[in-house]
Design an enzyme around this catalytic site. Structure first.
Site, PDB file in Angstrom:
ATOM      1  N   HIS A 128       0.818  -1.222   0.000  1.00  0.00           N
ATOM      2  CA  HIS A 128       0.000   0.000   0.000  1.00  0.00           C
ATOM      3  C   HIS A 128       0.850   1.270   0.000  1.00  0.00           C
ATOM      4  CE1 HIS A 128      -3.677  -2.416   1.702  1.00  0.00           C
ATOM      5  NE2 HIS A 128      -3.471  -2.624   0.416  1.00  0.00           N
ATOM      6  N   CYS A 185       3.287  13.147  -7.534  1.00  0.00           N
ATOM      7  CA  CYS A 185       2.286  14.038  -8.122  1.00  0.00           C
ATOM      8  C   CYS A 185       1.017  13.242  -8.424  1.00  0.00           C
ATOM      9  CB  CYS A 185       2.848  14.661  -9.398  1.00  0.00           C
ATOM     10  SG  CYS A 185       1.625  15.640 -10.288  1.00  0.00           S
ATOM     11  N   CYS A 227       0.730  13.537 -12.583  1.00  0.00           N
ATOM     12  CA  CYS A 227       1.676  12.899 -13.515  1.00  0.00           C
ATOM     13  C   CYS A 227       2.486  11.791 -12.861  1.00  0.00           C
ATOM     14  CB  CYS A 227       2.606  13.940 -14.153  1.00  0.00           C
ATOM     15  SG  CYS A 227       3.903  14.560 -13.048  1.00  0.00           S
ATOM     16  N   CYS A 242       3.495  20.081  -7.980  1.00  0.00           N
ATOM     17  CA  CYS A 242       4.532  19.355  -8.723  1.00  0.00           C
ATOM     18  C   CYS A 242       5.348  20.348  -9.543  1.00  0.00           C
ATOM     19  CB  CYS A 242       3.832  18.355  -9.639  1.00  0.00           C
ATOM     20  SG  CYS A 242       4.894  17.552 -10.844  1.00  0.00           S
ATOM     21  N   CYS A 244       4.559  19.580 -13.547  1.00  0.00           N
ATOM     22  CA  CYS A 244       3.294  19.850 -14.241  1.00  0.00           C
ATOM     23  C   CYS A 244       2.349  20.761 -13.455  1.00  0.00           C
ATOM     24  CB  CYS A 244       2.593  18.526 -14.573  1.00  0.00           C
ATOM     25  SG  CYS A 244       1.753  17.786 -13.162  1.00  0.00           S
ATOM     26  N   GLY A 273      -1.639  -9.331  12.430  1.00  0.00           N
ATOM     27  CA  GLY A 273      -2.110  -7.976  12.725  1.00  0.00           C
ATOM     28  C   GLY A 273      -2.885  -7.319  11.605  1.00  0.00           C
ATOM     29  N   ASN A 290      -3.190 -12.602  15.960  1.00  0.00           N
ATOM     30  CA  ASN A 290      -4.095 -11.462  16.105  1.00  0.00           C
ATOM     31  C   ASN A 290      -4.844 -11.647  17.429  1.00  0.00           C
ATOM     32  OD1 ASN A 290      -6.254  -9.509  15.720  1.00  0.00           O
ATOM     33  ND2 ASN A 290      -5.846  -9.638  13.529  1.00  0.00           N
TER      34      ASN A 290
END
Ligand code: BJW
Ligand code: ZN
Length: 251
Positions: free
Chosen positions: A126, A134, A137, A153, A156, A193, A219
């Site tokens: 993740h 950015c 882009c 950015c 751009c 977890g 867990n």
């Protein structure tokens, strides 16, 4: 005075299975960092987590609607994780890496605590709070003007955002491919977890089950994966993982 809870004993047949395992795959989620002081997603009740629903702030739609709020929320979280340290669970996983011919650590976390604990290679499914890119882009931004929130950015003029994966966005394809490949070859798959509700990360344990891997969950609370696990070790990873390493050492 409260005393630390002793770790439950590690089942001896699990220890035997680990002793002969060639390919071990570990998936971690927010719970592994809970004992470092990083709030989890789905059971956090304090501070900003109570005020804003993290699931609603972590979407491209939220960023389009309220870019400053989303930027500030992530800036707050970046500061939070910069102020914490890996815990005994992260350190135990770093130690486990060298005990097997093949060991793959993949995490849904964005806090870099596995790397800080010394894990040699971490598949970040993740993304990472420590990177910014950015939104328009995709160019990574090493430095930016922090007066503007979000900053822009240089290439751009688009808005910069944390390099994390929001709901509805694809996971980094190369990372997901390596994670899927490792899961499809696992002898033992440890899920630690994580509430195991966010896909496609949650599907990786299903890949491992399909190839006959031994499934181990660590867990304190049950999850949708618990009924499928060969071993569900109920307790905090900061206690159970060091106990697992100590038991392997003693075996
Ligand atoms: C302890 C403990 C202690 C406490 N010790 N344990 C299939 C079916 C249904 C839905 C979908 C599907 N496929 C895709 C979807 C949609 C969606 C999804 O999964 N939704 C479900 C929630 C219904 N998935 C996506 O949108 C993903 N993208 C996608 O599939 O894209 C397709 C696509 C392809 C190509 C182009 C375009 C699109 C992206 C998912 C991204 C998730 N992002 C977040 C935010 C990251 C950035 C940030 O940090 O803000 O990732 S959401 C959040 O959840 C975060 C986490 O990594 C993730 C998982 O949470 P985690 O780690 O499990 O934490 P918790 O809080 O849920 O659980 C903590 C656990 O720890 C608990 O169980 C506790 O008991 C335990 N615990 N103390 C050990 N001491
Ligand atoms: Zn750009």
């Amino acid at each position: 005075m409260t005393r630390p809870r002793p770790a439950p004993p590690i089942p001896s047949d699990l220890v035997e299975a680990l002793q002969s395992a060639e390919r071990v795959v570990v998936m971690t989620g927010a719970g592994v960092s809970a004992e470092s002081g990083v709030p989890t997603f789905r059971d956090a009740l304090t501070g900003l987590w109570a005020k804003y629903d993290p699931r609603e702030l972590g979407t491209p739609e939220a960023f389009a609607r309220q870019p400053q709020l989303v930027w500030d929320w992530f800036a707050w979280r970046r500061e939070l994780v910069e102020g914490v340290k890996p815990n005994a669970g992260h350190r135990a996983l770093a130690e486990l890496a060298s005990r097997f011919p093949s060991f793959t650590l993949m995490t849904q976390n964005v806090d870099s605590l596995h790397q800080q604990a010394g894990s040699p290679e971490v598949l970040e499914l993740h993304g990472s709070l420590s990177r910014v890119r950015c939104h328009a882009c995709n160019r990574p931004a090493e430095t930016f003007d922090s007066e503007e929130r979000p900053p822009r950015c240089e290439a751009c003029g688009g808005l910069l955002r944390p390099d994390v994966v929001w709901f509805g966005e694809g996971l980094p394809a190369d990372v997901l491919e390596r994670a899927t490949q490792a899961s499809s070859e696992a002898d033992v798959f440890l899920s630690i977890g994580t509430s195991s509700v966010v896909y496609p990360a949650a599907a990786l344990s299903e890949v491992a089950i399909r190839v006959g891997a031994l499934l181990v969950e660590i867990n304190p609370d049950p999850t949708p994966m618990t009924p499928l696990a060969d071993y569900a070790l109920a307790g905090p990873s900061g206690i159970i993982l060091p106990a697992l390493v100590a038991t392997l050492d003693a075996a």
